[in-house]
Design an enzyme around this catalytic site. Structure first.
Site, PDB file in Angstrom:
ATOM      1  N   GLU A   1       0.812  -1.218   0.000  1.00 17.04           N
ATOM      2  CA  GLU A   1       0.000   0.000   0.000  1.00 17.04           C
ATOM      3  C   GLU A   1       0.845   1.267   0.000  1.00 17.04           C
ATOM      4  OE1 GLU A   1      -2.941   0.205  -0.624  1.00 17.04           O
ATOM      5  OE2 GLU A   1      -4.121  -1.435   0.191  1.00 17.04           O
TER       6      GLU A   1
HETATM    7  C1  BLG Z   1     -10.395   0.129  -1.062  1.00  8.36           C
HETATM    8  C2  BLG Z   1     -11.068   0.084   0.300  1.00  8.36           C
HETATM    9  C3  BLG Z   1     -12.298  -0.766   0.256  1.00  8.36           C
HETATM   10  C4  BLG Z   1     -13.209  -0.288  -0.855  1.00  8.36           C
HETATM   11  C5  BLG Z   1     -12.450  -0.289  -2.157  1.00  8.36           C
HETATM   12  O1  BLG Z   1     -11.319   0.572  -2.027  1.00  8.36           O
HETATM   13  O2  BLG Z   1      -9.339   1.016  -1.010  1.00  8.36           O
HETATM   14  N1  BLG Z   1     -10.143  -0.510   1.231  1.00  8.36           N
HETATM   15  C6  BLG Z   1      -9.641   0.140   2.257  1.00  8.36           C
HETATM   16  O3  BLG Z   1      -9.913   1.267   2.531  1.00  8.36           O
HETATM   17  C7  BLG Z   1      -8.680  -0.601   3.119  1.00  8.36           C
HETATM   18  O4  BLG Z   1     -12.963  -0.675   1.490  1.00  8.36           O
HETATM   19  O5  BLG Z   1     -14.287  -1.197  -0.922  1.00  8.36           O
HETATM   20  S1  BLG Z   1     -15.781  -0.726  -0.621  1.00  8.36           S
HETATM   21  O6  BLG Z   1     -15.806   0.004   0.615  1.00  8.36           O
HETATM   22  O7  BLG Z   1     -16.534  -1.980  -0.550  1.00  8.36           O
HETATM   23  O8  BLG Z   1     -16.158   0.087  -1.775  1.00  8.36           O
HETATM   24  C8  BLG Z   1     -13.270   0.129  -3.347  1.00  8.36           C
HETATM   25  O9  BLG Z   1     -13.711   1.426  -3.222  1.00  8.36           O
HETATM   26  C9  BLG Z   1      -7.005   0.912  -1.136  1.00  8.36           C
HETATM   27  C10 BLG Z   1      -8.288   0.730  -1.880  1.00  8.36           C
HETATM   28  C11 BLG Z   1      -8.178   1.642  -3.026  1.00  8.36           C
HETATM   29  C12 BLG Z   1      -6.749   1.648  -3.366  1.00  8.36           C
HETATM   30  N2  BLG Z   1      -6.030   1.208  -2.155  1.00  8.36           N
HETATM   31  C13 BLG Z   1      -6.604  -0.284  -0.363  1.00  8.36           C
HETATM   32  O10 BLG Z   1      -6.158  -1.287  -1.221  1.00  8.36           O
HETATM   33  C14 BLG Z   1      -6.186   2.989  -3.761  1.00  8.36           C
HETATM   34  O11 BLG Z   1      -5.391   3.550  -3.072  1.00  8.36           O
HETATM   35  N3  BLG Z   1      -6.618   3.504  -4.891  1.00  8.36           N
HETATM   36  C15 BLG Z   1      -6.078   4.749  -5.382  1.00  8.36           C
HETATM   37  C16 BLG Z   1      -5.456   4.526  -6.709  1.00  8.36           C
HETATM   38  S2  BLG Z   1      -4.749   5.942  -7.332  1.00  8.36           S
HETATM   39  O12 BLG Z   1      -3.429   6.060  -6.753  1.00  8.36           O
HETATM   40  O13 BLG Z   1      -5.545   7.070  -6.966  1.00  8.36           O
HETATM   41  O14 BLG Z   1      -4.712   5.772  -8.746  1.00  8.36           O
END
Ligand code: BLG
Length: 491
Positions: A319
């Site tokens: 992460e």
């Molecule tokens: C995750 C959430 C889930 C959520 C999904 O997104 O985050 N997890 C956490 O917060 C730990 O709870 O599921 S939901 O609540 O059922 O919708 C979907 O929304 C986090 C993800 C998103 C991702 N990392 C943990 O893996 C992230 O950082 N995305 C950003 C990408 S970028 O850098 O902006 O392109």
């Protein structure tokens, strides 16, 4: 007369008894026939005794018990024979072959062995189960040899009794100035560490060993392949008894045909190169510099939510590279990258506080893990929980439905992982309940975490503590490479 008769009778009796003895011996023409075959002995004892080496490519202990490619393959073989597997390890290759040839010794060597000419007097080899290429290894920043002639004048160390020692001895016949040393006191990981730390210039190891260990020794590089690819095989003691070898060959042919050998290769080698040189170097550095700051928090949260702390640490690395103030462009924040909603639901007030982030991430992971279908079994269940952590449980449910529609198994990670990238393609996501998601990223997410998790498991395995790999300092929090041999690590 009487005396003569008596003599004749005695002579006749002697001849008769000798004849009977000879006759009996004749039934037993070869002394081996009286002995049960190796296979019969295994079946009688109910155990297959296998000798191997302790290394990431062969056999080691992790928190779940015994593991490793050779261990898993040998266990399947023991299962196919309907007997128990008993594993023992040798400290050197010479010891391994000596013990293999002892009458009461182990009956099979499963230790990443190449069937070389020199070994033929010591062992008979099975059919191949893995192809490897011998590679000359040097340290990044040093002069890179590109052909055999360049090896002259460099300090080269290989394992005593190894196929590599044999190979270099062969090479020396055409390059008499070539010098190399052999040591029985080291393992492949030690050779790589010695190159990494410039204690030696070069070594020669098999490509699978390098691939698996690269991450622990980020400065080591392949100089060039020395010769053709070669086959790894199992070995039995030299001699006429081929009863076990026949069974081993049948087994290896069968696992090749039914795909289970390939699955095992995927599991152990499939994601070893996920990191590449740069990633490996960075991970090793962060393992020393950053993990120690948060290890206590990972352990605490792990205990509270009944999750392995190494898995939490692996999530945290994927992460944020263990950075507490990480922020994504979509506003996801902190060491465990919680979304605002998820943080709120987990009771996290300040996402940038690493303690809160780790506790919140652990709580969320445990929650999604326990909410998954009862039909999923471990370890797949853990990979599904990781996917849900990243993409959300709703999108994961969509991917599982796609899998079902394709005739795949929605409870098998390998099947569902194939469907996840479809969530980013309109033709597919338009038909799903929850729509678009960057499912391909989730596949990478899970794959990377599994790699970090494997590494953390290896460097923190109980038997490695205070030993040579631990000495490399990679996993010892706050301790540099000067840790004396034998001193217990702090983990
Ligand atoms: C995750 C959430 C889930 C959520 C999904 O997104 O985050 N997890 C956490 O917060 C730990 O709870 O599921 S939901 O609540 O059922 O919708 C979907 O929304 C986090 C993800 C998103 C991702 N990392 C943990 O893996 C992230 O950082 N995305 C950003 C990408 S970028 O850098 O902006 O392109």
């Amino acid at each position: 007369m009487f005396a003569h008769t008596a003599l004749r009778i005695r002579t006749a009796a002697w001849l008769l008894s000798t004849a009977i003895l000879l006759l009996l011996a004749g039934c037993d023409a070869s002394p081996e026939a009286a002995q049960p075959s190796t296979l019969e002995r295994i079946q009688k004892e109910g155990a297959l005794r296998v000798i191997t080496r302790n290394s990431p490519t062969t056999y080691f202990q992790d928190r779940a018990g015994e593991t490793g490619f050779e261990f898993e393959l040998a266990r399947r073989f023991a299962d196919s024979l309907g007997v128990e597997l008993k594993v023992e390890t040798a400290d050197s290759l010479d010891e391994l072959f000596t013990r293999l040839n002892q009458p009461d010794g182990p009956v099979l060597a499963a230790a990443g062995l190449v069937a070389t000419e020199g070994r033929k007097s010591q062992a008979n080899f099975s059919r191949a189960y893995l192809e490897v290429t011998p590679q000359i290894i040097y340290r990044n920043g040093q002069r890179r040899p590109t052909r055999p002639e360049d090896l002259i004048g460099r300090r080269i160390l290989v394992l005593k009794g190894s196929s590599h020692a044999e190979q270099l001895a062969q090479l020396k016949k055409t390059l008499p100035e070539l010098q190399f040393e052999e040591s029985a006191d080291v393992e492949v990981v030690d050779l790589l560490r010695m190159v990494d730390e410039s204690q030696i210039d070069l070594t020669l190891v098999d490509s699978n060993e390098l691939a698996m260990n690269q991450v622990y020794f980020p400065n080591v590089r392949v100089a060039f392949d020395l010769g053709e690819a070669r086959s790894l095989g199992w070995a039995v003691a030299a001699g006429k008894d081929d009863s076990l070898l026949i069974e081993a060959n049948k087994f290896l042919e069968q696992v090749q045909k039914n795909g289970s050998l390939q699955r095992l290769k995927d599991r152990y080698y499939g994601h070893v190169d996920v990191l590449g040189y740069v990633g490996a170097y960075t991970f090793a550095k962060h393992l020393q510099q950053r993990l120690p700051r948060y290890e206590k928090d990972f352990r605490k949260a792990a205990e509270k939510y009944k999750v392995d702390w190494r898995l939490l640490a692996a999530i945290g690395y994927q992460e944020s590279l263990w950075t507490p103030d990480a922020t994504s462009k979509t506003g996801v924040r902190g060491l465990m990258m919680l979304t605002q909603n998820t943080a709120q639901a987990m009771g996290v007030v300040n996402r940038l506080d690493p303690k809160q982030s780790i506790a919140g991430g652990a709580k969320y992971f445990a929650l999604v893990h326990s909410g998954l279908s009862e039909k999923m079994s471990e370890p797949d269940r853990t990979w599904f929980a990781l996917a849900a952590y990243n993409v959300g449980i709703a999108h994961l449910a969509d991917a599982r439905k796609l899998a079902q529609a394709e005739g795949l198994d929605p409870n098998k990670w390998l099947d569902v992982q194939k469907m996840l990238p479809r969530l980013a393609q309109k033709q597919w996501y338009s038909k799903t309940r929850y729509g678009y998601a960057r499912g391909g990223e989730t596949v990478h997410f899970v794959r990377n975490i599994r790699r970090y998790y494997d590494i953390l498991n290896w460097v923190t395995q109980p038997q490695m503590e205070g030993t040579r790999v631990a000495e490399s300092g990679l996993h010892v929090p706050g301790v540099n490479r000067t840790i004396p041999r034998g001193e217990p690590s702090q983990l």
